[in-house]
Write a protein that holds these residues in place. Structure first.
Motif, PDB file in Angstrom:
ATOM      1  N   ASP A 414       0.834  -1.203   0.000  1.00 36.33           N
ATOM      2  CA  ASP A 414       0.000   0.000   0.000  1.00 36.33           C
ATOM      3  C   ASP A 414       0.858   1.239   0.000  1.00 36.33           C
ATOM      4  N   GLY A 415       0.515   2.200  -0.828  1.00 37.05           N
ATOM      5  CA  GLY A 415       1.269   3.439  -0.933  1.00 37.05           C
ATOM      6  C   GLY A 415       0.636   4.341  -1.952  1.00 37.05           C
ATOM      7  N   PRO A 416       1.322   5.411  -2.350  1.00 31.95           N
ATOM      8  CA  PRO A 416       0.776   6.309  -3.359  1.00 31.95           C
ATOM      9  C   PRO A 416       0.533   5.554  -4.647  1.00 31.95           C
ATOM     10  N   PRO A 417      -0.576   5.826  -5.327  1.00 29.16           N
ATOM     11  CA  PRO A 417      -0.853   5.135  -6.577  1.00 29.16           C
ATOM     12  C   PRO A 417       0.217   5.424  -7.613  1.00 29.16           C
ATOM     13  N   VAL A 418       0.577   4.389  -8.360  1.00 31.87           N
ATOM     14  CA  VAL A 418       1.563   4.528  -9.423  1.00 31.87           C
ATOM     15  C   VAL A 418       0.860   4.970 -10.686  1.00 31.87           C
ATOM     16  N   VAL A 419       1.343   6.055 -11.247  1.00 34.15           N
ATOM     17  CA  VAL A 419       0.695   6.617 -12.435  1.00 34.15           C
ATOM     18  C   VAL A 419       1.081   5.784 -13.645  1.00 34.15           C
ATOM     19  N   SER A 420       0.082   5.388 -14.412  1.00 37.71           N
ATOM     20  CA  SER A 420       0.335   4.611 -15.621  1.00 37.71           C
ATOM     21  C   SER A 420       1.143   5.450 -16.598  1.00 37.71           C
ATOM     22  N   ARG A 421       2.148   4.809 -17.202  1.00 35.28           N
ATOM     23  CA  ARG A 421       3.024   5.530 -18.093  1.00 35.28           C
ATOM     24  C   ARG A 421       2.566   5.478 -19.547  1.00 35.28           C
ATOM     25  N   GLY A 422       1.599   4.672 -19.863  1.00 36.20           N
ATOM     26  CA  GLY A 422       1.251   4.522 -21.264  1.00 36.20           C
ATOM     27  C   GLY A 422      -0.216   4.289 -21.464  1.00 36.20           C
ATOM     28  N   PRO A 423      -0.766   4.568 -22.640  1.00 35.58           N
ATOM     29  CA  PRO A 423      -2.181   4.379 -22.927  1.00 35.58           C
ATOM     30  C   PRO A 423      -2.478   2.913 -23.181  1.00 35.58           C
ATOM     31  N   GLU A 424      -3.755   2.579 -23.170  1.00 35.91           N
ATOM     32  CA  GLU A 424      -4.174   1.213 -23.414  1.00 35.91           C
ATOM     33  C   GLU A 424      -4.133   0.870 -24.893  1.00 35.91           C
ATOM     34  N   THR A 425      -4.289   1.848 -25.745  1.00 35.71           N
ATOM     35  CA  THR A 425      -4.333   1.589 -27.178  1.00 35.71           C
ATOM     36  C   THR A 425      -3.288   2.425 -27.883  1.00 35.71           C
ATOM     37  N   ALA A 426      -3.080   2.112 -29.166  1.00 35.38           N
ATOM     38  CA  ALA A 426      -2.061   2.813 -29.937  1.00 35.38           C
ATOM     39  C   ALA A 426      -2.418   4.285 -30.068  1.00 35.38           C
ATOM     40  N   PRO A 427      -1.455   5.203 -29.897  1.00 33.44           N
ATOM     41  CA  PRO A 427      -1.729   6.625 -29.966  1.00 33.44           C
ATOM     42  C   PRO A 427      -1.913   7.074 -31.415  1.00 33.44           C
ATOM     43  N   ALA A 428      -2.698   8.071 -31.596  1.00 28.42           N
ATOM     44  CA  ALA A 428      -2.838   8.661 -32.925  1.00 28.42           C
ATOM     45  C   ALA A 428      -1.611   9.492 -33.238  1.00 28.42           C
ATOM     46  N   ARG A 429      -1.397   9.747 -34.532  1.00 30.79           N
ATOM     47  CA  ARG A 429      -0.218  10.513 -34.931  1.00 30.79           C
ATOM     48  C   ARG A 429      -0.241  11.916 -34.328  1.00 30.79           C
ATOM     49  N   ALA A 430      -1.391  12.494 -34.198  1.00 27.02           N
ATOM     50  CA  ALA A 430      -1.456  13.874 -33.717  1.00 27.02           C
ATOM     51  C   ALA A 430      -0.985  13.989 -32.274  1.00 27.02           C
ATOM     52  N   SER A 431      -1.127  12.885 -31.492  1.00 21.77           N
ATOM     53  CA  SER A 431      -0.715  12.956 -30.085  1.00 21.77           C
ATOM     54  C   SER A 431       0.786  13.101 -29.936  1.00 21.77           C
ATOM     55  N   ALA A 432       1.549  12.749 -30.966  1.00 23.42           N
ATOM     56  CA  ALA A 432       3.002  12.855 -30.899  1.00 23.42           C
ATOM     57  C   ALA A 432       3.526  14.165 -31.452  1.00 23.42           C
ATOM     58  N   ALA A 433       2.651  14.942 -32.034  1.00 22.66           N
ATOM     59  CA  ALA A 433       3.100  16.184 -32.667  1.00 22.66           C
ATOM     60  C   ALA A 433       3.738  17.110 -31.641  1.00 22.66           C
ATOM     61  N   GLY A 434       4.838  17.743 -32.050  1.00 16.33           N
ATOM     62  CA  GLY A 434       5.507  18.696 -31.181  1.00 16.33           C
ATOM     63  C   GLY A 434       6.537  18.077 -30.272  1.00 16.33           C
ATOM     64  N   ARG A 435       6.606  16.726 -30.189  1.00 16.59           N
ATOM     65  CA  ARG A 435       7.604  16.075 -29.336  1.00 16.59           C
ATOM     66  C   ARG A 435       8.921  15.980 -30.102  1.00 16.59           C
ATOM     67  N   ARG A 436       9.982  16.277 -29.425  1.00 17.48           N
ATOM     68  CA  ARG A 436      11.295  16.279 -30.067  1.00 17.48           C
ATOM     69  C   ARG A 436      12.103  15.095 -29.590  1.00 17.48           C
ATOM     70  N   VAL A 437      12.657  14.355 -30.544  1.00 18.03           N
ATOM     71  CA  VAL A 437      13.420  13.145 -30.239  1.00 18.03           C
ATOM     72  C   VAL A 437      14.820  13.292 -30.826  1.00 18.03           C
ATOM     73  N   LEU A 438      15.825  13.053 -29.989  1.00 16.91           N
ATOM     74  CA  LEU A 438      17.211  13.041 -30.437  1.00 16.91           C
ATOM     75  C   LEU A 438      17.674  11.592 -30.495  1.00 16.91           C
ATOM     76  N   VAL A 439      18.109  11.154 -31.672  1.00 19.00           N
ATOM     77  CA  VAL A 439      18.574   9.782 -31.868  1.00 19.00           C
ATOM     78  C   VAL A 439      20.101   9.794 -31.970  1.00 19.00           C
ATOM     79  N   VAL A 440      20.762   8.994 -31.127  1.00 18.07           N
ATOM     80  CA  VAL A 440      22.224   8.884 -31.138  1.00 18.07           C
ATOM     81  C   VAL A 440      22.576   7.446 -31.511  1.00 18.07           C
ATOM     82  N   GLU A 441      23.226   7.277 -32.653  1.00 13.72           N
ATOM     83  CA  GLU A 441      23.570   5.949 -33.169  1.00 13.72           C
ATOM     84  C   GLU A 441      24.790   6.093 -34.071  1.00 13.72           C
ATOM     85  N   ASP A 442      25.826   5.263 -33.817  1.00 16.54           N
ATOM     86  CA  ASP A 442      27.063   5.418 -34.568  1.00 16.54           C
ATOM     87  C   ASP A 442      27.018   4.770 -35.955  1.00 16.54           C
ATOM     88  N   ASP A 443      26.005   3.960 -36.241  1.00 13.88           N
ATOM     89  CA  ASP A 443      25.845   3.354 -37.565  1.00 13.88           C
ATOM     90  C   ASP A 443      24.973   4.285 -38.411  1.00 13.88           C
TER      91      ASP A 443
END
Length: 556
Positions: A414-443
């Motif tokens: 028993d303790g503070p509720p753990v917040v779910s980190r992800g949705p139950e279903t696949a997200p729509a493309r619009a939900s990702a708009a505006g998020r910035r991702v930096l990819v680091v890969e030497d290949d």
């Protein structure tokens, strides 16, 4: 020998006292002094002995022991000859009993080398036996021959004891040699196993790298194909994922004692875990024409998320291989535990095979070794992981009706509720708009494939070939919401170090996805805001992780 010589020293005066009335004091005392002197000289010789260093030294000591025993036997034999001259009284019989007792008692102590025993017993008992055997009276003759028979039996018995002692010594050294051989063989096997594990760990990364690239390229190709092309693409993706699964399981099976299986326990919302599995197996279920349903749950468990995910991944993968139309994944409370069950409507398992199915490489209905039906390692890995987790697991099945595989893990305290980190279903493309991702890969090829795929999901993406290039992106004004990085990078930084340096520059935590084909230190990698994905990464799982981390932050 010291015990034998001590007995001689004690016996000498006692025997002299007993026989002195018949033999006279002078003869009795002289005999006792002779026996005591012989015993003392033998004791002195033995005390000066050292371990022989050559075969000739061994032989010299054997001769010395025999000579000492012969001298002692002669002294006892003289007593017997003197006793045979006594014409009346009980003393001759008593002396003969003394000598016979000494001859019999010496078997245990002198038969290690039978010649030493013979050197004592023959001169001690033979003279009196012969003297009795040549007497005129029948009683004395019988007594003499009985003594000779007694001597012969004791000589033969000493030979048997000597052989037994020699064989026991040989067996001792044979056992020691065997133990040394087994120890050396085990050490060699452990060294070879360690070398094999190191080779597999190194080769595993190199093998997973191209598989990872192919997986991402095939996922990005999906948007360019027609419906018929997508069906062919789905089969190609399944082949690549099967190859990656086999590689991963072989690596796991080759090193079951790796420290990476040490559980890192934390509170895990089952909704997030099942959501990730839904992403992961969605395409495979659609290709197989099987309806997969993940029943919503609000339960939170205390366990190692990565290990539990692997157990459920193997369960769901088996269900999709053997199911006909439907697969159900559900969790329910059972006291202080949560039981997670995976149901299928396949052919079922015979009652007598419910235990055998956990043996490596055993497949009940795949005698042709069809790779599409797996490799027989999944349930063996489940048993190993469940043991490390301390979790109960099992299966129930009815032939022709299907099976249910389950695993039980402890509910979170028993303790503070753990917040779910992800949705139950696949997200729509619009939900990702505006998020910035930096990819680091030497290949470069893999960097481009990863960036194109993530960009197609609606994220703004920048790429970097190493840690320094990643830091330069900040100087150019690009502040990422999420970092996707390979673990092994050129230069001085690995993926975790790049994440830490970027976070310091940004002045805030940077959610990070570490993509790796290596077995990194999970205690380091499992910090808050870091997700570790093994190569080859299933695109759906990458998207689920991106959505989970990006959804938890704020867009700069």
């Amino acid at each position: 020998m010291r015990l034998v010589l001590g007995a001689n020293l004690l016996m000498a005066p006692a025997v002299a006292v007993v026989v002195s009335p018949a033999l006279g004091v002078w003869l009795s005392v002289t005999w006792a002094l002779a026996l005591s002197t012989t015993a003392c000289l033998r004791w002195w010789w033995i005390s000066r002995l050292q371990a022989p260093r050559s075969r000739s030294g061994v032989r010299s000591q054997e001769i010395g022991y025999a000579a000492g025993s012969f001298a002692s036997g002669v002294v006892w034999g003289v007593l017997g000859i003197a006793a045979s001259r006594i014409e009346v009284g009980f003393e001759p019989v008593l002396i003969t009993m003394f000598i016979a007792g000494m001859v019999a008692g010496a078997i245990g102590s002198l038969s290690t080398i039978p010649t030493v025993y013979w050197s004592f017993s023959i001169p001690a008992l033979l003279p009196i036996s012969l003297l009795y055997a040549i007497q005129d009276t029948s009683g004395e003759v019988v007594y003499g021959f009985a003594s000779l028979l007694f001597l012969a039996v004791n000589l033969g018995y000493s030979l048997n004891i000597g052989r037994t002692i020699l064989r026991s010594i040989e067996l001792r050294f044979e056992n020691e040699d065997l133990i040394q051989s087994l120890t050396a063989a085990r050490k060699t096997a452990e060294q070879e196993n360690e070398l094999k594990s190191r080779f597999l760990q190194s080769a595993g990364h190199d093998l997973k790298q191209p598989l990872h690239a192919v997986t991402l390229l095939l996922a990005d190709l999906d948007r360019h194909l027609s419906d018929d092309g997508r069906r062919t693409l789905a089969r190609a993706q399944q082949s690549v994922l099967s190859l990656g699964s086999l590689l991963e399981r072989l690596l796991e099976a080759s090193s079951p004692a790796e420290g990476r299986l040490a559980p890192k326990r934390a509170d895990v919302p089952l909704a997030d875990l099942l959501s990730a599995l839904a992403f992961e197996f969605g395409a495979q279920a659609e290709t197989a024409g099987i309806s997969v349903r993940f029943r919503p749950t609000a339960l939170t468990v205390e366990t190692d998320e990565l290990l539990l995910t692997q157990v459920l991944r193997n369960y769901v993968s088996n269900a999709l291989r053997h199911g006909r139309r439907r697969v159900l994944v559900a969790a329910r409370r059972r006291g202080t535990s949560a039981r997670i069950e995976v149901w299928d409507d396949g052919a079922g398992i015979p009652a007598g095979q419910l235990t055998a199915i956990y043996e490596p490489f055993l497949q009940l209905r795949n005698k042709a070794r069809d790779a599409r039906l797996g490799y027989g390692l999944g349930l063996a890995i489940v048993a190993t992981i469940a043991k490390h987790l301390g979790a109960r697991h099992g299966v129930a099945s009815r032939e022709g009706r299907g099976s249910v595989f389950w695993v039980e893990v402890a509910l979170a305290r028993d303790g503070p509720p753990v917040v779910s980190r992800g949705p139950e279903t696949a997200p729509a493309r619009a939900s990702a708009a505006g998020r910035r991702v930096l990819v680091v890969e030497d290949d470069p090829v893999l960097l481009q494939a990863t960036a194109d795929l993530i960009s197609n999901w609606g994220f703004e993406v920048r790429g970097a070939l190493d840690g320094e290039a990643a830091l330069n992106q900040l100087d150019e004004g690009f502040e990422p919401t999420v970092l996707v990085t390979d673990f092994r990078l050129p230069g001085d930084f690995d993926g975790l170090m790049v994440s830490a340096r970027l976070a310091d520059r940004l002045g805030r935590p940077l959610p990070t996805i570490v993509v790796t084909g290596e077995r990194i230190d999970r205690d380091v990698a499992s910090r808050d805001g870091i997700i570790v994905l093994g190569k080859p990464v299933i695109p759906g799982r990458l998207l689920a992780s991106l959505t989970s981390l990006a959804g938890g932050g704020t867009s700069p």
